[in-house]
Design a protein around this motif. Structure first.
Motif, short mmCIF file in Angstrom:
data_model
loop_
_atom_site.label_atom_id
_atom_site.label_comp_id
_atom_site.label_asym_id
_atom_site.label_seq_id
_atom_site.Cartn_x
_atom_site.Cartn_y
_atom_site.Cartn_z
N SER A 9 3.47 11.02 -8.73
CA SER A 9 2.88 11.10 -10.02
C SER A 9 1.83 12.17 -10.17
O SER A 9 1.90 12.92 -11.17
CB SER A 9 2.43 9.84 -10.73
OG SER A 9 1.31 9.44 -9.78
N THR A 10 0.87 12.37 -9.41
CA THR A 10 -0.25 13.21 -9.35
C THR A 10 0.44 14.51 -9.29
O THR A 10 0.16 15.70 -9.91
CB THR A 10 -1.14 13.02 -8.42
OG1 THR A 10 -1.63 11.76 -8.50
CG2 THR A 10 -2.23 14.14 -8.30
N ILE A 11 1.51 14.77 -8.29
CA ILE A 11 1.91 16.29 -8.05
C ILE A 11 2.72 16.42 -9.43
O ILE A 11 2.70 17.67 -9.80
CB ILE A 11 3.05 16.12 -7.15
CG1 ILE A 11 2.09 16.03 -5.50
CG2 ILE A 11 3.84 17.29 -6.75
CD1 ILE A 11 3.09 15.75 -4.48
N THR A 12 3.63 15.50 -10.00
CA THR A 12 4.56 16.07 -10.89
C THR A 12 3.56 16.31 -12.34
O THR A 12 3.80 17.31 -12.77
CB THR A 12 5.29 14.50 -11.32
OG1 THR A 12 6.06 14.34 -10.37
CG2 THR A 12 6.17 14.84 -12.64
N VAL B 226 0.85 -1.08 0.07
CA VAL B 226 -0.18 0.13 -0.05
C VAL B 226 0.93 1.28 -0.04
O VAL B 226 0.59 2.22 -0.72
CB VAL B 226 -0.80 -0.02 1.15
CG1 VAL B 226 -1.64 1.47 1.35
CG2 VAL B 226 -2.05 -1.14 1.19
N ARG B 227 2.02 1.38 0.94
CA ARG B 227 2.87 2.35 1.02
C ARG B 227 3.52 2.73 -0.56
O ARG B 227 3.37 3.89 -0.81
CB ARG B 227 4.02 2.34 2.01
CG ARG B 227 4.77 3.55 2.29
CD ARG B 227 5.53 3.34 3.64
NE ARG B 227 6.30 2.07 3.54
CZ ARG B 227 6.25 1.24 4.22
NH1 ARG B 227 5.05 0.94 5.11
NH2 ARG B 227 7.23 -0.06 4.36
N ILE B 228 4.15 1.62 -1.14
CA ILE B 228 4.79 2.02 -2.30
C ILE B 228 3.69 2.18 -3.64
O ILE B 228 4.16 3.28 -4.28
CB ILE B 228 5.47 0.40 -3.02
CG1 ILE B 228 6.54 0.20 -2.06
CG2 ILE B 228 5.71 0.58 -4.13
CD1 ILE B 228 7.63 0.89 -1.87
N ILE B 229 2.64 1.68 -3.35
CA ILE B 229 1.54 2.07 -4.48
C ILE B 229 1.27 3.84 -4.13
O ILE B 229 0.87 4.85 -5.07
CB ILE B 229 0.16 1.20 -4.68
CG1 ILE B 229 0.91 -0.12 -5.19
CG2 ILE B 229 -0.97 1.84 -5.36
CD1 ILE B 229 -0.38 -1.29 -4.95
N GLY B 230 0.85 3.98 -2.90
CA GLY B 230 0.36 5.25 -2.70
C GLY B 230 1.34 6.33 -3.01
O GLY B 230 1.07 7.40 -3.34
N ALA B 231 2.61 6.00 -2.37
CA ALA B 231 3.76 7.10 -2.72
C ALA B 231 3.94 7.27 -4.22
O ALA B 231 4.05 8.55 -4.79
CB ALA B 231 5.14 6.57 -2.16
N SER B 232 3.78 6.19 -5.22
CA SER B 232 4.08 6.36 -6.55
C SER B 232 2.76 7.23 -7.01
O SER B 232 2.83 8.16 -7.76
CB SER B 232 3.84 4.95 -7.16
OG SER B 232 4.96 4.42 -6.67
#
Length: 360
Positions: free
Chosen positions: A219-222, A209-215
């Motif tokens: 990506s949303t910010i970028t 969950v942490r890996i997917i959430g961080a990605s």
């Protein structure tokens, strides 16, 4: 004298035969608007380039017209020279404005262009763009979903690992839950908060969950930050928003004329530009608020600037006041010759050939 009479007669006959063809192709005086790339500019002595220059070259080659070139510093100077019959053809991206149409003679238009505004970017624009990206509703939804998932996983781990400690106080239970939440949310220490097999499985799930959430968050910010244009110092939505600003324009240009008409007449401070190459310096040194000029020329100017300087400038109000552009013609130019020029321009437009390589 008797011996030379046949020679003189022959020479006279040749002159009579050749005279019409010589008079049919006079050497045209061609004025070129300098310092207005990508339309026309003198890159070195006697070497001119630009799409208007190349268009004229095509005309001259197809119609077999001899000519000589002479540079002019401003559009108004070139137009006045054509009207005074000081040049036969004025070469440049000269706008056929309503005011000029009754005063000057033009060829067939070869393109349509509009004006644009060059403005310095807001020094705090990048920070505001980042703030907008962080406060993006889509990002907040992703972040909320991540926190909810971690909260539920932490609750399951806490209940599984600490249900055998019923004598803990409420504060101790809260602290133990907060520790589990912190570890599952950040990662370090996951090997010390669980001792049961199911607990280790939940730690693995939380890692996924942490890996997917961080990605998703990154990506949303970028993506959102890239969508945000670098904001300018002034909010410009129409030409009327230039009121009260210091506007850089070239003398005698359509841009300068636009500032003299409603709604801007008497409401802007015109700053004279000898050439568009001055524009970045004026804006970045706060000697002008904006620069108003042909959009294609401003875009070409931006493309040729160093990266560090280009990042501090941006275009606004693109496509404002779109009008046709053409070559200027002397009122005394032979109508038949003007028709030949127009025909070649029409063919160039049809064939999509408005070229742009140097001419000597």
């Amino acid at each position: 004298m008797v011996v030379h009479r046949p020679i003189i007669g022959l020479a006279s006959s040749l002159l009579l035969v050749l005279a019409p063809s010589a008079l049919a192709t006079p050497v045209l005086r061609v004025g070129v608007l300098d310092q207005s790339p990508p339309c026309a500019e003198q890159v070195r002595t006697g070497v001119w380039q630009g799409k208007a220059v190349e268009l004229w070259r095509r005309v001259a080659e197809q119609q077999r017209l001899p000519y000589v070139l002479q540079g002019y510093a401003t559009p108004q100077a070139l137009l006045e020279a054509s009207r005074a019959d000081q040049v036969d053809v004025g070469v440049g991206c000269l706008t056929i404005s309503p005011e000029r149409l009754g005063q000057f003679r033009f060829s067939l238009p070869f393109q349509e262009e509009g004006l644009a505004v060059l403005v310095a970017a807001d020094r705090f624009g990048a920070g505001r763009s980042l703030l907008k990206a962080v406060l993006n509703p889509q990002l907040l939804q992703v972040l909320a979903g991540y926190l909810v998932a971690i909260t539920l996983l932490s609750l399951v781990v806490w209940r599984d690992e600490h249900r055998n400690h019923p004598h803990q106080s409420r504060r101790e239970r809260l602290r133990s839950y907060a520790l589990i939440f912190q570890v599952l949310a950040t990662g370090p220490g996951t090997n010390v908060i669980v001792s049961r097999t199911r607990g280790h499985l939940l730690v693995v799930v939380s890692w996924v969950v942490r890996i997917i959430g961080a990605s998703l968050i990154l990506s949303t910010i970028t993506v959102d930050a890239l969508k945000q244009p670098l904001s300018s110092r002034y909010r410009l939505s129409s030409i009327g928003d230039l009121e009260g600003l210091r506007v850089g324009v070239r003398p005698g240009s359509v841009s300068a004329k636009l500032l003299q008409q409603p709604p801007l007449s008497g409401r802007v401070d015109a700053v004279e530009l000898r050439s568009l190459q001055q524009a970045p310096g004026l804006l970045l040194q706060d000697q002008a608020d904006v620069v108003l000029a042909d959009e294609a020329q401003l875009q070409h100017l931006l493309d040729t600037l160093p990266t560090a300087q280009r990042r501090r400038l941006r275009l606004s109000l693109q496509g404002t006041s779109r009008q046709s552009q053409a070559l200027a013609l002397s009122p005394r130019l032979d109508p038949a010759l003007a028709a030949r020029i127009d025909r070649t321009i029409s063919e160039a437009k049809r064939d999509g050939q408005i070229p742009g390589s140097p001419v000597e």
